[in-house]
Design a protein around this motif. Structure first.
Motif, PDB file in Angstrom:
ATOM      1  N   ARG A 183       0.809  -1.218   0.000  1.00  0.00           N
ATOM      2  CA  ARG A 183       0.000   0.000   0.000  1.00  0.00           C
ATOM      3  C   ARG A 183       0.848   1.277   0.000  1.00  0.00           C
ATOM      4  NH1 ARG A 183      -5.216  -0.825   3.974  1.00  0.00           N
ATOM      5  NH2 ARG A 183      -5.820  -2.906   3.277  1.00  0.00           N
ATOM      6  N   CYS A 184       2.161   1.131   0.093  1.00  0.00           N
ATOM      7  CA  CYS A 184       3.016   2.307   0.181  1.00  0.00           C
ATOM      8  C   CYS A 184       3.148   2.994  -1.180  1.00  0.00           C
ATOM      9  CB  CYS A 184       4.396   1.933   0.713  1.00  0.00           C
ATOM     10  SG  CYS A 184       4.380   1.484   2.466  1.00  0.00           S
ATOM     11  N   ASP A 185       3.191   4.302  -1.140  1.00  0.00           N
ATOM     12  CA  ASP A 185       3.340   5.091  -2.364  1.00  0.00           C
ATOM     13  C   ASP A 185       4.791   5.189  -2.803  1.00  0.00           C
ATOM     14  OD1 ASP A 185       0.479   6.055  -2.402  1.00  0.00           O
ATOM     15  OD2 ASP A 185       1.127   6.894  -0.486  1.00  0.00           O
ATOM     16  N   VAL A 186       5.695   5.179  -1.829  1.00  0.00           N
ATOM     17  CA  VAL A 186       7.119   5.359  -2.114  1.00  0.00           C
ATOM     18  C   VAL A 186       7.909   4.324  -1.332  1.00  0.00           C
ATOM     19  CG1 VAL A 186       9.087   6.952  -2.026  1.00  0.00           C
ATOM     20  CG2 VAL A 186       6.773   7.849  -2.399  1.00  0.00           C
ATOM     21  N   LEU A 187       8.866   3.694  -2.001  1.00  0.00           N
ATOM     22  CA  LEU A 187       9.808   2.798  -1.336  1.00  0.00           C
ATOM     23  C   LEU A 187      11.204   3.395  -1.506  1.00  0.00           C
ATOM     24  CD1 LEU A 187      10.094  -0.006   0.129  1.00  0.00           C
ATOM     25  CD2 LEU A 187      10.818  -0.890  -2.098  1.00  0.00           C
ATOM     26  N   VAL A 188      11.866   3.639  -0.387  1.00  0.00           N
ATOM     27  CA  VAL A 188      13.208   4.219  -0.432  1.00  0.00           C
ATOM     28  C   VAL A 188      14.232   3.105  -0.584  1.00  0.00           C
ATOM     29  CG1 VAL A 188      14.898   5.622   0.800  1.00  0.00           C
ATOM     30  CG2 VAL A 188      12.461   6.146   1.016  1.00  0.00           C
ATOM     31  N   THR A 189      15.074   3.205  -1.609  1.00  0.00           N
ATOM     32  CA  THR A 189      16.183   2.274  -1.792  1.00  0.00           C
ATOM     33  C   THR A 189      17.486   3.033  -1.574  1.00  0.00           C
ATOM     34  OG1 THR A 189      16.293   2.699  -4.179  1.00  0.00           O
ATOM     35  CG2 THR A 189      14.871   0.887  -3.433  1.00  0.00           C
ATOM     36  N   HIS A 190      18.564   2.266  -1.356  1.00  0.00           N
ATOM     37  CA  HIS A 190      19.815   2.914  -0.966  1.00  0.00           C
ATOM     38  C   HIS A 190      20.968   2.639  -1.930  1.00  0.00           C
ATOM     39  CE1 HIS A 190      17.520   2.349   2.900  1.00  0.00           C
ATOM     40  NE2 HIS A 190      17.626   3.650   2.806  1.00  0.00           N
ATOM     41  N   SER A 191      20.664   2.028  -3.045  1.00  0.00           N
ATOM     42  CA  SER A 191      21.680   1.846  -4.086  1.00  0.00           C
ATOM     43  C   SER A 191      20.967   1.661  -5.421  1.00  0.00           C
ATOM     44  CB  SER A 191      22.568   0.625  -3.795  1.00  0.00           C
ATOM     45  OG  SER A 191      21.843  -0.582  -3.972  1.00  0.00           O
ATOM     46  N   ARG A 192      21.673   1.898  -6.488  1.00  0.00           N
ATOM     47  CA  ARG A 192      21.079   1.699  -7.813  1.00  0.00           C
ATOM     48  C   ARG A 192      20.714   0.234  -8.027  1.00  0.00           C
ATOM     49  NH1 ARG A 192      25.064   5.497  -8.177  1.00  0.00           N
ATOM     50  NH2 ARG A 192      24.422   7.531  -8.998  1.00  0.00           N
ATOM     51  N   ARG A 193      21.529  -0.642  -7.477  1.00  0.00           N
ATOM     52  CA  ARG A 193      21.224  -2.067  -7.616  1.00  0.00           C
ATOM     53  C   ARG A 193      19.926  -2.411  -6.892  1.00  0.00           C
ATOM     54  NH1 ARG A 193      25.253  -7.155  -6.106  1.00  0.00           N
ATOM     55  NH2 ARG A 193      23.700  -8.809  -6.355  1.00  0.00           N
ATOM     56  N   GLU A 194      19.752  -1.895  -5.687  1.00  0.00           N
ATOM     57  CA  GLU A 194      18.494  -2.137  -4.975  1.00  0.00           C
ATOM     58  C   GLU A 194      17.311  -1.613  -5.780  1.00  0.00           C
ATOM     59  OE1 GLU A 194      20.003  -1.904  -0.309  1.00  0.00           O
ATOM     60  OE2 GLU A 194      18.446  -0.558  -1.044  1.00  0.00           O
ATOM     61  N   ARG A 195      17.452  -0.423  -6.327  1.00  0.00           N
ATOM     62  CA  ARG A 195      16.342   0.158  -7.082  1.00  0.00           C
ATOM     63  C   ARG A 195      15.985  -0.717  -8.274  1.00  0.00           C
ATOM     64  NH1 ARG A 195      16.786   6.294  -9.107  1.00  0.00           N
ATOM     65  NH2 ARG A 195      18.503   5.364 -10.289  1.00  0.00           N
ATOM     66  N   ARG A 196      16.993  -1.232  -8.989  1.00  0.00           N
ATOM     67  CA  ARG A 196      16.720  -2.110 -10.136  1.00  0.00           C
ATOM     68  C   ARG A 196      16.022  -3.390  -9.695  1.00  0.00           C
ATOM     69  NH1 ARG A 196      22.110  -0.783 -11.447  1.00  0.00           N
ATOM     70  NH2 ARG A 196      22.776  -2.857 -10.765  1.00  0.00           N
ATOM     71  N   GLU A 197      16.534  -4.014  -8.629  1.00  0.00           N
ATOM     72  CA  GLU A 197      15.986  -5.302  -8.205  1.00  0.00           C
ATOM     73  C   GLU A 197      14.562  -5.154  -7.652  1.00  0.00           C
ATOM     74  OE1 GLU A 197      18.366  -7.969  -5.981  1.00  0.00           O
ATOM     75  OE2 GLU A 197      20.206  -7.583  -7.137  1.00  0.00           O
ATOM     76  N   TYR A 198      14.313  -4.096  -6.898  1.00  0.00           N
ATOM     77  CA  TYR A 198      12.966  -3.909  -6.362  1.00  0.00           C
ATOM     78  C   TYR A 198      11.987  -3.503  -7.456  1.00  0.00           C
ATOM     79  CZ  TYR A 198      14.162  -4.809  -1.555  1.00  0.00           C
ATOM     80  OH  TYR A 198      14.523  -5.446  -0.392  1.00  0.00           O
ATOM     81  N   ALA A 199      12.475  -2.799  -8.466  1.00  0.00           N
ATOM     82  CA  ALA A 199      11.608  -2.465  -9.597  1.00  0.00           C
ATOM     83  C   ALA A 199      11.152  -3.737 -10.305  1.00  0.00           C
ATOM     84  CB  ALA A 199      12.339  -1.542 -10.567  1.00  0.00           C
ATOM     85  N   ALA A 200      12.080  -4.689 -10.460  1.00  0.00           N
ATOM     86  CA  ALA A 200      11.728  -5.945 -11.125  1.00  0.00           C
ATOM     87  C   ALA A 200      10.731  -6.745 -10.298  1.00  0.00           C
ATOM     88  CB  ALA A 200      12.999  -6.762 -11.372  1.00  0.00           C
ATOM     89  N   VAL A 201      10.936  -6.805  -8.976  1.00  0.00           N
ATOM     90  CA  VAL A 201      10.011  -7.541  -8.110  1.00  0.00           C
ATOM     91  C   VAL A 201       8.643  -6.871  -8.113  1.00  0.00           C
ATOM     92  CG1 VAL A 201       9.539  -8.272  -5.745  1.00  0.00           C
ATOM     93  CG2 VAL A 201      11.854  -8.484  -6.669  1.00  0.00           C
ATOM     94  N   ALA A 202       8.621  -5.534  -8.031  1.00  0.00           N
ATOM     95  CA  ALA A 202       7.349  -4.811  -8.026  1.00  0.00           C
ATOM     96  C   ALA A 202       6.573  -5.044  -9.310  1.00  0.00           C
ATOM     97  CB  ALA A 202       7.605  -3.316  -7.825  1.00  0.00           C
TER      98      ALA A 202
END
Length: 349
Positions: free
Chosen positions: A144-163
């Motif tokens: 339900r969250c509007d924003v997920l904070v990531t702390h590295s470009r790799r995290e952002r890529r991996e969480y984007a794929a999971v989302a």
């Protein structure tokens, strides 16, 4: 003809923009540390409030002190509220932004509360360290969250794929871990393992890994070997919880209890290692080096310009939560630990 003086009408003072009300809800030691530091980095145009929800893993007063050290919340510990009191408090505070800084089940509960507030706030969440590998569970609890904070470009890529696989579309923000300086103080090629300047070695345990008792004992024996070979070096095990305290992840084999067993069996010398609690920053003073199997503590050490060692003897993979350190320049062995050899952060990692 009489000259007429035209006097401009007074310009109405622009109404002051009200501050953005940001409330953070935490439930454990590591999430409290992340939430407090995140709020502390916000500017004066934000009105911030930090709350702790009562739960079996709620931090003790000493853990609260450690988690909020060096933030504006250090002088006034956040209140610990039950679920009903938290619901009432959120309704009274009417936050514009709700920072959900909590473990999965509590994060889901807080998001449910937010949905029933008179005015739904923007829901922001994240994980309080190196959040790799990206998991379905982490995102499902925060669906339900509007924003997920990531702390590295790799995290952002991996969480984007999971989302995407889950059909979710949160905004994925990218930010430094809030309790780190923006840029590591020193970098290198990762090959400098000659560290005669080290006068303190700090071991930061990870609750989950390694899981086997024998593997944990091997780490402690290596620390004992280091202390024996280098009596000029202080060896510290930085605990996340004192006996009887809880932490974000349950630790079934605490290192202090294992050390006592090894000392009683005559396999290590009891005085060779000191166990400490409190803020990690208190231990990462000049002349220190950090060792771990997998921990965000490595980032705190290298950000302070200190050498570090990520133990690779038990594997370097997602199961050991250390795959992200490949190429960091900090991977090494228990033999390196016993000999006092550490790495420096590799450029570009």
């Amino acid at each position: 003809m009489t000259a007429t003086t035209i006097v401009p009408a007074p310009v109405a003072a622009r109404a002051a923009t009200p501050p953005i009300r940001v409330v953070a809800v935490a439930d454990s030691d590591s999430y409290l540390k992340w939430g407090a530091a995140t709020l502390d980095r916000l500017g004066p145009d934000h009105e911030t409030t930090l709350l702790v929800v009562r739960s079996p893993i709620a931090p003790t007063p000493s853990q609260v002190d450690a988690a909020t050290a060096s933030t504006r919340f250090a002088a006034a510990p956040p209140p610990v509220l039950g679920v009903a009191a938290l619901r009432r408090t959120l309704a009274r505070l009417a936050p514009d932004v709700l920072l959900v800084s909590a473990t999965g089940p509590v994060a889901e509960l807080v998001c449910e509360m937010a949905a029933h507030l008179p005015q739904r706030p923007v829901l922001v969440s994240g994980l309080p360290g190196m959040a790799l590998p990206a998991t379905l569970k982490a995102l499902c609890f925060r669906a339900r969250c509007d924003v997920l904070v990531t702390h590295s470009r790799r995290e952002r890529r991996e969480y984007a794929a999971v989302a995407e696989g889950l059909g979710l579309s949160p905004a994925l923000a990218l930010a430094h871990l809030p309790f780190l300086p923006p840029v590591p103080a020193t970098e290198g090629d990762g090959t400098d393992r000659a560290t005669p300047e080290v006068s303190r070695v700090v071991f930061a345990p990870q609750a989950k890994v390694p899981a086997a008792r024998s593997q944990r004992e091997r780490i402690l024996v290596a620390l004992d070997d280091l202390a024996r070979a280098r009596p000029d070096v202080e060896v510290v095990v930085k605990l996340r919880a004192a006996p009887g305290e809880q932490q974000t992840h349950e630790e079934h084999l605490p290192f202090d209890a294992l050390w006592t067993d090894l000392a009683d069996a005559g396999l290590v010398t009891e005085s060779h290692v000191r166990f400490a609690t409190g803020p990690l920053s208190d231990q990462l003073v000049p002349g220190s080096a950090l060792v771990t199997v997998s921990s965000t503590a490595v980032l705190e050490a290298v950000a302070a310009g200190l050498p570090a060692l990520v133990i690779e003897d038990f594997g370097v993979n997602e199961r050991m939560l250390n795959a992200a350190f490949v190429g960091s320049g900090c991977l090494g062995s228990l033999d390196d630990l016993a000999a006092g050899r550490f790495g420096r952060l590799a450029d570009g990692w």
